[in-house]
Write a protein that holds these residues in place. Structure first.
Motif, mmCIF file in Angstrom:
data_model
loop_
_atom_site.group_PDB
_atom_site.id
_atom_site.type_symbol
_atom_site.label_atom_id
_atom_site.label_comp_id
_atom_site.label_asym_id
_atom_site.label_seq_id
_atom_site.Cartn_x
_atom_site.Cartn_y
_atom_site.Cartn_z
ATOM 1 N N ALA A 114 -46.510 -33.672 25.821
ATOM 2 C CA ALA A 114 -46.371 -34.786 24.891
ATOM 3 C C ALA A 114 -44.937 -34.866 24.381
ATOM 4 C CB ALA A 114 -47.329 -34.608 23.721
ATOM 5 N N LEU A 136 -51.713 -36.797 26.254
ATOM 6 C CA LEU A 136 -50.526 -37.490 25.741
ATOM 7 C C LEU A 136 -49.410 -37.564 26.774
ATOM 8 C CD1 LEU A 136 -50.410 -36.237 22.054
ATOM 9 C CD2 LEU A 136 -50.699 -38.583 22.849
ATOM 10 N N SER A 148 -46.819 -28.454 24.455
ATOM 11 C CA SER A 148 -46.981 -27.786 25.753
ATOM 12 C C SER A 148 -47.772 -28.616 26.753
ATOM 13 C CB SER A 148 -47.699 -26.447 25.574
ATOM 14 O OG SER A 148 -46.839 -25.538 24.955
ATOM 15 N N THR A 149 -48.484 -29.652 26.279
ATOM 16 C CA THR A 149 -49.243 -30.473 27.217
ATOM 17 C C THR A 149 -48.346 -31.539 27.837
ATOM 18 O OG1 THR A 149 -49.849 -32.162 25.630
ATOM 19 C CG2 THR A 149 -51.303 -30.263 25.797
ATOM 20 N N THR A 175 -55.548 -35.079 22.913
ATOM 21 C CA THR A 175 -54.104 -34.844 22.827
ATOM 22 C C THR A 175 -53.578 -34.252 24.129
ATOM 23 O OG1 THR A 175 -54.425 -32.685 21.812
ATOM 24 C CG2 THR A 175 -54.065 -34.536 20.326
ATOM 25 N N GLY A 176 -54.479 -33.656 24.925
ATOM 26 C CA GLY A 176 -54.054 -33.131 26.222
ATOM 27 C C GLY A 176 -53.617 -34.221 27.182
ATOM 28 N N GLN A 206 -55.150 -32.196 30.824
ATOM 29 C CA GLN A 206 -53.842 -32.399 31.450
ATOM 30 C C GLN A 206 -53.939 -32.465 32.960
ATOM 31 O OE1 GLN A 206 -52.163 -28.981 28.686
ATOM 32 N NE2 GLN A 206 -50.649 -29.566 30.191
ATOM 33 N N ALA A 220 -48.834 -26.132 20.822
ATOM 34 C CA ALA A 220 -49.884 -26.361 21.801
ATOM 35 C C ALA A 220 -49.798 -27.778 22.359
ATOM 36 C CB ALA A 220 -51.250 -26.117 21.168
ATOM 37 N N VAL A 221 -49.627 -28.767 21.493
ATOM 38 C CA VAL A 221 -49.623 -30.146 21.984
ATOM 39 C C VAL A 221 -48.332 -30.466 22.722
ATOM 40 C CG1 VAL A 221 -49.666 -32.567 21.296
ATOM 41 C CG2 VAL A 221 -51.307 -30.971 20.314
ATOM 42 N N ALA A 281 -48.673 -23.890 14.960
ATOM 43 C CA ALA A 281 -49.427 -23.588 16.185
ATOM 44 C C ALA A 281 -49.882 -24.837 16.945
ATOM 45 C CB ALA A 281 -50.613 -22.693 15.852
ATOM 46 N N PRO A 282 -50.501 -25.835 16.269
ATOM 47 C CA PRO A 282 -50.933 -27.013 17.024
ATOM 48 C C PRO A 282 -49.757 -27.734 17.666
ATOM 49 C CG PRO A 282 -51.901 -27.007 14.834
ATOM 50 C CD PRO A 282 -50.896 -25.913 14.858
ATOM 51 N N PHE A 330 -64.717 -36.376 26.942
ATOM 52 C CA PHE A 330 -66.113 -36.015 26.714
ATOM 53 C C PHE A 330 -66.616 -35.114 27.838
ATOM 54 C CE2 PHE A 330 -68.969 -38.108 23.557
ATOM 55 C CZ PHE A 330 -69.927 -37.113 23.585
ATOM 56 N N PHE A 351 -55.262 -20.755 19.296
ATOM 57 C CA PHE A 351 -55.906 -22.005 19.696
ATOM 58 C C PHE A 351 -55.034 -23.247 19.548
ATOM 59 C CE2 PHE A 351 -59.132 -19.548 17.089
ATOM 60 C CZ PHE A 351 -59.371 -18.633 18.088
ATOM 61 N N GLY A 352 -54.355 -23.372 18.374
ATOM 62 C CA GLY A 352 -53.485 -24.534 18.173
ATOM 63 C C GLY A 352 -54.227 -25.844 18.086
ATOM 64 N N LEU A 353 -55.423 -25.816 17.478
ATOM 65 C CA LEU A 353 -56.131 -27.075 17.281
ATOM 66 C C LEU A 353 -55.720 -27.686 15.948
ATOM 67 C CD1 LEU A 353 -59.762 -26.196 18.373
ATOM 68 C CD2 LEU A 353 -57.904 -27.136 19.735
ATOM 69 N N ILE A 402 -48.747 -27.912 33.436
ATOM 70 C CA ILE A 402 -49.056 -26.533 33.058
ATOM 71 C C ILE A 402 -49.903 -26.530 31.787
ATOM 72 C CG2 ILE A 402 -48.109 -24.298 32.448
ATOM 73 C CD1 ILE A 402 -45.528 -25.071 33.773
ATOM 74 N N PHE A 456 -53.373 -20.740 23.796
ATOM 75 C CA PHE A 456 -52.756 -19.813 22.850
ATOM 76 C C PHE A 456 -53.796 -18.929 22.164
ATOM 77 C CE2 PHE A 456 -49.934 -23.363 23.265
ATOM 78 C CZ PHE A 456 -48.658 -22.836 23.154
ATOM 79 N N PHE A 465 -51.549 -24.601 28.656
ATOM 80 C CA PHE A 465 -51.151 -23.417 27.902
ATOM 81 C C PHE A 465 -52.237 -23.137 26.870
ATOM 82 C CE2 PHE A 465 -46.940 -21.145 26.969
ATOM 83 C CZ PHE A 465 -47.573 -20.065 26.396
ATOM 84 N N GLN A 520 -45.011 -38.160 19.802
ATOM 85 C CA GLN A 520 -46.449 -38.047 20.091
ATOM 86 C C GLN A 520 -46.998 -36.776 19.449
ATOM 87 O OE1 GLN A 520 -46.520 -38.109 24.397
ATOM 88 N NE2 GLN A 520 -47.316 -40.188 24.444
ATOM 89 N N ARG A 578 -58.842 -29.075 26.221
ATOM 90 C CA ARG A 578 -57.603 -29.832 26.051
ATOM 91 C C ARG A 578 -56.661 -29.581 27.227
ATOM 92 N NH1 ARG A 578 -54.432 -28.406 20.819
ATOM 93 N NH2 ARG A 578 -54.342 -26.419 21.906
ATOM 94 N N GLU A 620 -60.872 -35.693 19.593
ATOM 95 C CA GLU A 620 -59.458 -36.052 19.418
ATOM 96 C C GLU A 620 -58.545 -34.928 19.871
ATOM 97 O OE1 GLU A 620 -58.511 -38.255 15.505
ATOM 98 O OE2 GLU A 620 -60.612 -37.705 15.371
#
Ligand SMILES: Nc1ncnc2c1ncn2[C@@H]1O[C@H](COP(=O)(O)OP(=O)(O)OP(=O)(O)O)[C@@H](O)[C@H]1O
Ligand SMILES: [Mg+2]
Lengths: 278, 549
Positions: free
Chosen positions: B172, A116, B169-170, A113-114, A173, B166-167, B162-163, A138, A99-101, A92, A96, A94, B176, A169, A109
């Motif tokens: 991880a 992981l 949620s992937t 992380t997507g 997944q 988000a991470v 927030a990050p 990329f 953004f959550g970067l 799934i 936000f 998600f 990680q 990201r 990078e």
């Protein structure tokens, strides 16, 4: 109301009488029933505080229900072990509002992380990811049109660009479903349109199931094939988006109209004071 | 009624102020301070310095060796402390701790480490591992956990959420996610805090020689014992220069890490523009060629060279310093044995001396803080560039303050003790000077941060400079001033627990005597009381700070 949808086979998400009472005492979800078949594009609407974010966060287990059952791809999210939960989350994406970067990391990078969920063990920095994954990341950046920013720090991007990196990201997944919580609420109209268009295009290309919450009713109707309205944590509207007019959905906001205006005024207030004093 | 309403907060603040003044008066009387000893002390020091002058640089080989050893001790000690602090900080941060038990244990270790001064730990460790730098390094490593661990914990806790959502949620895993989102956010603070502590540890390791724990302190002590004042001055001036240089470069480095630009390397505009252009080209090329590694931008090259430089220094330090690195783990047994000997603590054998020592320690802390504050205020006004608007005056004052901070307090204390004899007064004077210059810098920085708009508004009413100062500057700076004073009180109390080791009064003297006559259980009692006093002041400080904010 949702009969027409639940007859379809193989639902990807099914919520039965899901309630959520937070530790603070707020009842954010009140016996919500919702069945989402594969491939559907669903818009979730409702005034601020109606429980949209809370609902989305239940689907990938960021919140646990205090009542009822959340089934996602046949797995009970409410009492899933952390390993099962990771497995679900992997599938799934998600997106936000914020953004959550990771601002200090490069776009590449952040996209990586997507991946992981597919990897064992912690990773730190670009070189810790396999080359094949870097190449894949990329490509996803290319897809959202940001490959030339690959080595730029994420906090140097504009809001719309950040959200596109966040989408890349999620693509990393290889998700079967995408949840987007007000993905364009912090963007200007132009980037909003761009981001939404991208999201729609990708969802259709990838045949993803999508649940998105949107503030703008027009957009919600345009974009989705099903509209679900929440008010005070209850489902008060659930119908196909085809032929739906704006008046039809205003009911969802009914009681809210006045308080909504008040909230808007409140939000404007500090700004107007600031402009007076400067 | 035209006076401010009496809220309970104001009443509490009034009470705190009253207690503070009363405590200072009591302290002044307790250590038998008088104005004639106060000014006489500075006179005596001046005479001593004249007598020491000129420094004799004839045994430089020894001095340089000892200086290098001092630096290596600080470097190794700080590195070890960082390595120990990282897991502790992740255990102690609310957002990463695995469970409540780990949380409590990690917090407790960090707090304990902060409360026992390096010199005291070193004095005990030297008994366990023998004379030499190893005891000093271990003491630096342990005590620094208190500060490094605390700053690291705060850095982890202040990472944005927030990050992380988000991470995770992937799909991880927890670690990680932490490594991908929290660590990158906290890294600048991690490095900055380590550099800051390195700076402090160089000062600390300069005095560890007093208890036999290596470094230049031993050279200075030997020279002073032999009344060889000119050689002592030579050693002091060498370490002074080194410390000042390190402070300047560590400040610059930290500014460039936290400000995140390579200001140190590319100073002038033209060069910077050129390097930005080149970086741009490098990035573009990397993207068009589909490079999958980070391109060598100037920032990355700078970062890598800094890491290599540091690694080189560390290896050099480990190779050249005279400690048994591998077998030093064997000394852990000795340390455990010695630490076990401290229990059960014995409060009775030396009860009157312990009480006197503790009270004296507190009294020294109060008097030094207030005297230091009185000296610091005028200095700060001169050093703040937005108050006295004269470049020569403010930069001159800043330079003067920086130079004075270059001498570790305990070395100043040693000089005062040499000039005035043993007792709490020379110790107090040394802390006073240290406080004054440190505080002056803090206050000047605070004043410079004061918002200019209210000041302009008050000037616009036709107010004079001093009217404006009291109406616009002081009220804005007040909360910071109060919390800085409290912070200095805290620092001074810690310092005054070790002054006694060089003969400057307070509990340290008793501690050293107890160690010498192997009254370990009395040492244990003193340690516990030191901890209680320091911790109590810290709690009090944070309570008052909350009141002021
Ligand atoms: N973690 C939490 N703890 C306590 N209460 C919460 C929490 N998250 C949300 N709530 C409360 O639950 C209710 C629903 O919140 P939610 O964020 O789901 O609304 P929303 O529809 O997403 O609103 P918005 O449009 O403003 O994003 C609100 O009253 C909110 O205050
Ligand atoms: Mg929301």
């Amino acid at each position: 109301m949702s009969k027409i949808f639940s007859t379809e086979a193989d639902p990807i998400v099914s919520l039965t009488k899901v309630s959520k009472r937070f530790a603070t005492g707020t009842l954010a979800l009140d016996e919500v029933d919702l069945v989402v078949p594969r491939g559907q594009l669903l818009s979730l609407i409702g005034q601020s505080g109606s429980g949209k974010s809370t609902l989305l966060r239940h689907i990938n287990g960021l919140h646990k229900p205090t009542g009822g059952e959340v089934l996602v791809m046949g797995c009970n999210v409410g009492d899933a072990k952390s390993k099962e939960l990771r497995q679900i989350r992997k599938n799934i994406g998600f997106v936000f509002q914020q953004f959550g970067l990771v601002g200090r990391a490069t776009c590449l990078e952040n996209v990586l992380t997507g991946a992981l969920g597919r990897l064992a063990g912690p990773r730190y920095g670009l070189v810790s990811y396999p080359k094949a994954l870097r190449r894949e990341a990329f490509e996803h950046l290319e897809r959202v049109g940001l490959d030339s920013q690959a080595f730029q720090r994420a906090d140097t991007l504009s809001g719309g660009q950040m959200q596109r990196v966040a989408i890349a990201r999620s693509l990393m997944q290889q998700p079967v479903m995408l949840l987007a919580d007000e993905p364009v609420a912090s963007l200007d109209p132009e980037s909003s349109a761009q981001v939404l268009e991208l999201l729609l295009k990708i969802s259709i290309e990838e045949k993803m199931t999508v649940i998105v919450t949107l503030h703008q009713v027009e957009l919600a109707i345009d974009w989705a094939n099903r509209i679900v309205g929440l008010r005070d944590g209850k489902v008060v509207l659930d119908r196909s988006a085809i032929g739906l007019t704006q008046e039809d959905v205003m009911d969802v906001y009914r009681r809210a109209d006045r308080s909504n205006d008040l909230a808007k005024q409140e939000a404007e207030f500090p700004k107007s004071v600031a402009s007076l004093s400067s | 009624m035209l006076s401010a309403p009496r809220s309970t907060k104001r009443l509490k603040l009034g009470g705190v102020f009253f207690v503070f003044v009363a405590a200072t008066i009591w302290s002044w009387l307790y250590i038998k301070m008088t104005f004639s000893t106060l000014f006489g002390g500075f006179d005596d020091l001046w005479n001593l310095l004249q007598y020491m002058f000129p420094p004799r640089f004839d045994q430089m080989g020894q001095v340089i060796d000892a200086t290098i050893e001092t630096l290596w001790m600080a470097l190794i000690g700080t590195t070890a402390s960082v390595i120990l602090s990282i897991p502790l900080a992740f255990g102690a941060a609310r957002n990463t701790t695995p469970n409540a038990a780990t949380f409590a244990v990690c917090r407790a270790i960090i707090t304990l480490a902060r409360a026992v001064p390096t010199l005291i730990i070193a004095a005990i460790f030297v008994l366990a591992v023998g004379i030499g730098p190893l005891g000093g390094i271990l003491a630096l490593a342990l005590h620094s956990i208190g500060m490094i661990g605390k700053l690291y914990t705060e850095a982890i806790e202040s990472a944005t959420e927030a990050p992380r959502d988000a991470v995770s949620s992937t799909g991880a895993s927890k670690w990680q996610t932490i490594l991908a989102t929290i660590v990158p956010q906290a890294t600048p603070t991690f490095i900055g805090a380590a550099l800051y502590r390195l700076d402090i540890n160089v000062r600390e390791s300069a005095v560890l020689g007093w208890v036999g724990a290596g470094g230049i302190g031993f050279v200075i002590q030997t020279a002073l014992r032999g009344l060889d004042y000119s050689r002592a001055l030579a050693a002091v001036s060498v370490i002074f220069v080194v410390i000042t240089l390190i402070e300047i470069s560590s400040n610059r480095l930290r500014a460039s890490i936290i400000g995140e630009q390579s200001a140190v390397i590319t100073k002038n505009q033209k060069a910077r523009k050129k390097s930005t252009e080149r970086d741009h080209k490098i990035l573009l090329k990397a993207v068009t060629l589909r490079k999958l590694n980070l391109p060598w931008t100037s920032e990355r090259r700078l970062r890598i060279s800094a890491v290599l430089f540091y690694a080189g220094l560390l290896i050099l330090a480990l190779v050249t310093i005279k400690i048994p690195i591998i077998s030093s783990f064997g000394y852990l047994d000795e340390i455990f044995k010695t630490s076990a000997d401290l229990f059960p603590p014995d409060f009775n054998t030396a009860r009157p001396e312990i009480i006197r020592g503790i009270l004296e320690t507190i009294a020294i802390g109060f008097v030094a803080t207030i005297l230091g504050l009185l000296i610091a205020l005028p200095l700060a006004l001169l050093a703040a560039r937005n108050i006295v608007v004269n470049r020569v005056i403010y930069s001159g004052t800043r330079l003067f303050m920086l130079a004075f901070r270059g001498i570790p307090e305990l070395i100043v204390a040693v000089l005062f003790v040499s000039a005035m004899g043993l007792g709490p007064v020379p110790g107090t004077l040394a802390l006073t000077l240290g406080t004054a210059f440190f505080m002056a810098k803090l206050i000047a920085d605070t004043l410079e941060e004061v918002a200019p708009e209210p000041r302009d508004a008050i000037f616009a009413t036709g107010a004079t400079r001093s009217q404006e100062f009291f109406a616009a500057v002081l009220p804005q700076a007040m909360p910071n001033l109060v919390s800085q004073t409290l912070y200095l009180l805290d620092v001074n109390l810690r310092s005054s627990t070790v002054l006694g080791i060089v003969g400057g009064g307070g509990i340290g003297f008793l501690l050293l005597s107890a160690l010498r006559v192997i009254e370990y259980q009395t040492v244990g009692a003193i340690l516990i009381l030191t901890f209680v006093v320091v911790y109590a002041i810290e709690l009090l400080g944070s309570w008052v700070r909350k009141l002021v904010e």
